[in-house]
Motif scaffolding. Structure first.
Motif, PDB file in Angstrom:
ATOM      1  N   PHE A 194      50.256  36.690  71.699  1.00 11.49           N
ATOM      2  CA  PHE A 194      49.264  36.251  72.674  1.00 11.49           C
ATOM      3  C   PHE A 194      47.920  36.846  72.300  1.00 11.49           C
ATOM      4  CE2 PHE A 194      53.286  35.597  74.579  1.00 11.49           C
ATOM      5  CZ  PHE A 194      53.136  34.566  75.508  1.00 11.49           C
ATOM      6  N   PRO A 195      46.971  36.027  71.817  1.00  9.10           N
ATOM      7  CA  PRO A 195      45.660  36.552  71.429  1.00  9.10           C
ATOM      8  C   PRO A 195      45.015  37.353  72.559  1.00  9.10           C
ATOM      9  CG  PRO A 195      45.892  34.304  70.683  1.00  9.10           C
ATOM     10  CD  PRO A 195      47.075  34.579  71.566  1.00  9.10           C
ATOM     11  N   ARG A 297      47.213  39.992  60.398  1.00  9.68           N
ATOM     12  CA  ARG A 297      46.233  41.051  60.680  1.00  9.68           C
ATOM     13  C   ARG A 297      44.812  40.516  60.502  1.00  9.68           C
ATOM     14  NH1 ARG A 297      49.904  43.883  57.117  1.00  9.68           N
ATOM     15  NH2 ARG A 297      51.481  44.974  58.366  1.00  9.68           N
ATOM     16  N   GLU A 298      44.615  39.715  59.463  1.00 11.29           N
ATOM     17  CA  GLU A 298      43.293  39.128  59.252  1.00 11.29           C
ATOM     18  C   GLU A 298      42.937  38.175  60.392  1.00 11.29           C
ATOM     19  OE1 GLU A 298      43.426  37.246  55.445  1.00 11.29           O
ATOM     20  OE2 GLU A 298      43.924  39.095  54.375  1.00 11.29           O
ATOM     21  N   ILE A 303      39.675  36.734  65.185  1.00 14.72           N
ATOM     22  CA  ILE A 303      39.530  36.316  66.585  1.00 14.72           C
ATOM     23  C   ILE A 303      38.635  37.298  67.340  1.00 14.72           C
ATOM     24  CG2 ILE A 303      40.784  36.065  68.772  1.00 14.72           C
ATOM     25  CD1 ILE A 303      43.113  34.899  67.148  1.00 14.72           C
ATOM     26  N   ASN A 304      38.816  38.588  67.101  1.00 11.77           N
ATOM     27  CA  ASN A 304      37.986  39.587  67.771  1.00 11.77           C
ATOM     28  C   ASN A 304      36.552  39.529  67.289  1.00 11.77           C
ATOM     29  OD1 ASN A 304      40.134  40.558  69.286  1.00 11.77           O
ATOM     30  ND2 ASN A 304      40.719  42.074  67.737  1.00 11.77           N
ATOM     31  N   HIS A 308      36.424  34.290  69.523  1.00 19.16           N
ATOM     32  CA  HIS A 308      37.104  33.074  69.967  1.00 19.16           C
ATOM     33  C   HIS A 308      37.890  33.379  71.237  1.00 19.16           C
ATOM     34  CE1 HIS A 308      36.038  30.930  66.371  1.00 19.16           C
ATOM     35  NE2 HIS A 308      36.677  31.767  65.577  1.00 19.16           N
ATOM     36  N   LYS A 309      37.926  32.434  72.144  1.00 22.88           N
ATOM     37  CA  LYS A 309      38.690  32.577  73.378  1.00 22.88           C
ATOM     38  C   LYS A 309      39.900  31.645  73.287  1.00 22.88           C
ATOM     39  CE  LYS A 309      35.859  35.497  75.284  1.00 22.88           C
ATOM     40  NZ  LYS A 309      34.996  35.718  74.104  1.00 22.88           N
ATOM     41  N   VAL A 310      41.055  32.218  72.950  1.00 25.16           N
ATOM     42  CA  VAL A 310      42.241  31.430  72.612  1.00 25.16           C
ATOM     43  C   VAL A 310      43.322  31.652  73.666  1.00 25.16           C
ATOM     44  CG1 VAL A 310      43.942  30.922  70.831  1.00 25.16           C
ATOM     45  CG2 VAL A 310      41.668  31.737  70.177  1.00 25.16           C
ATOM     46  N   SER A 311      43.604  30.624  74.440  1.00 29.62           N
ATOM     47  CA  SER A 311      44.606  30.758  75.503  1.00 29.62           C
ATOM     48  C   SER A 311      46.024  30.539  75.007  1.00 29.62           C
ATOM     49  CB  SER A 311      44.300  29.769  76.632  1.00 29.62           C
ATOM     50  OG  SER A 311      44.236  28.436  76.155  1.00 29.62           O
TER      51      SER A 311
END
Length: 415
Positions: A194-195, A297-298, A303-304, A308-311
């Motif tokens: 879960f991002p 890991r990459e 994402i951080n 990005h806002k990934v649901s």
């Protein structure tokens, strides 16, 4: 919608003579444009059901338009099952195999590897039967719809079996670090990260004898968990996230903390298949199995960094190496990383996210799932598929005038 092989062959021959293009379509499940028909679209509903059963060799020949979800009821009275499945069963068997649909399991290949023969109508309207020992089967078993219209496929089956499924929440670092060991030790292993959290949901499926009693949550409880919560509640959260992207990390943190363990046993197909009712867009890449931890890991760092806002959770699976020309696992054990975005998410951020993911995966020699979103062209694909030109040679024989071409194949195969 032809109802016989002769009718289909006549339609293809007539189209080829006119210079029209032809494209069969199954269930329309692909996220890529692989089944787009610029000319004539062939519906495959007239090619369903059992054509032949060979119980001695545990094989069945099915009409190419048979849907995967129809097959278990056909096989159960025979005491047989498909060796492996993905988590979606809405596709036709020809659509699933032509696009490289796969499940998970370090010793198990995609559905295309179960094909032992097939019949198709080629680009001139000729009906061709391709047997188990025909070298062209290595192209046609996963042919992208570029060689012809499949009319039937023969599948190698196995004795029916049950599966014990164990779903457990876990720490993301521990899950990623232990991925290769678990793939090696477990029949069918996958996990979801879960991002914006440090939480994963791991799924461990262990094969058991067919007569193992079903156990675990009852049908009503599983309906509540899988339909009302996993789909219904998730849809609400995705809708909220699309309208207010800034709340995505908080929602994912809440979802990650709410994960709970459960164990249940059932017939194999009932464990493999999951209900997916929330609409999304998906990209998936196959990379060398050993590269999966580093790529993840990459991806987490990207994402951080890119905010990005990934649901949607990220799905991670594995498959055995095979010898099909255009299989994403051709010649190498492969790990699969699938990313999704809710269909109403901000289009610009979604596109940037998919591009960032693709950059990471291609740096690891990634091969895109043929039925999912990607931007790769023939030049790139030739660099990651050692038998790319062998496939083109078969295509030149089966469809010399490109009766089955479309923009997607022009991009990926280099017309």
């Amino acid at each position: 919608m032809p109802q016989s092989v002769d009718e289909l062959a006549a339609a293809v021959a007539a189209a080829a003579e006119r210079g029209d293009t032809v494209k069969p379509v199954g269930s329309g499940h692909s996220f890529s444009e692989i089944a787009v028909a610029p000319g004539i679209q062939i519906g495959m509903s007239g090619f369903q059901g059992v054509r032949d059963v060979d119980t001695a060799r545990k094989r069945i020949t099915l009409g190419a338009g048979t849907h995967l979800h129809q097959i278990p009821a056909i096989l159960e009275p025979l005491g047989l099952a498909m060796a492996n499945l993905g988590d979606i069963d809405r596709q036709t068997v020809s659509g699933a195999t032509s696009t490289g649909t796969h499940g998970t399991g370090g010793e198990f290949g995609g559905i295309s590897t179960q094909i032992r023969g097939l019949t198709l109508v080629d680009g001139t309207g000729r009906v061709r039967t391709i047997g188990e020992n025909d070298p062209d089967l290595k192209a046609a078993a996963l042919g992208l719809g570029a060689l012809g219209v499949l009319t039937d496929v023969t599948l190698q089956l196995v004795d029916a079996f049950a599966i014990e499924a164990v779903e457990s929440p876990a720490d993301a670092d521990e899950t990623i670090d232990g991925f290769l060991d678990r793939v090696a030790a477990i029949d069918h292993y996958e996990f979801y990260w879960f991002p914006h959290t440090t939480r994963t949901l791991t799924k461990t499926n262990t094969r058991l004898p067919a007569d193992t009693p079903a156990s675990g949550p009852g049908r009503i409880r599983r309906y509540v968990d899988d339909e009302l919560l996993s789909n219904g509640m998730f849809r609400i959260l995705c809708t909220l996230s699309a309208k207010q992207p800034r709340v995505v990390p908080a929602i994912n943190q809440l979802s990650g903390r709410a994960l709970s363990a459960r164990t249940y046993t059932d017939r194999s197909d009932k464990i493999f298949i999951s209900s997916r009712d929330v609409r999304f867009r998906e990209m998936e890449y196959a990379i060398p199995l050993e590269s999966v931890p580093e790529a993840l890991r990459e991806l987490r760092a990207t994402i951080n960094r890119r905010k990005h806002k990934v649901s949607f959770p990220i799905e991670v699976r594995a498959a055995a190496a095979d010898d099909l020309m255009l299989s994403t696992a051709g010649g190498r054990k492969s790990g699969y990383i699938a990313v999704h975005r809710y269909h109403r998410d901000d289009a610009r951020d979604s596109q940037a996210y998919f591009q960032d993911v693709e950059d990471i995966m291609t740096a690891h020699g990634g091969r895109p799932h043929w039925g999912k979103m990607h931007t790769r062209d023939a030049e790139y694909l030739r660099s990651v598929y050692p038998r790319f030109d062998d496939f083109l040679a078969v295509r030149n024989e089966f469809d010399p005038n490109r009766t089955f071409t479309n923009p997607y194949l022009q991009q990926t195969l280099g017309d």
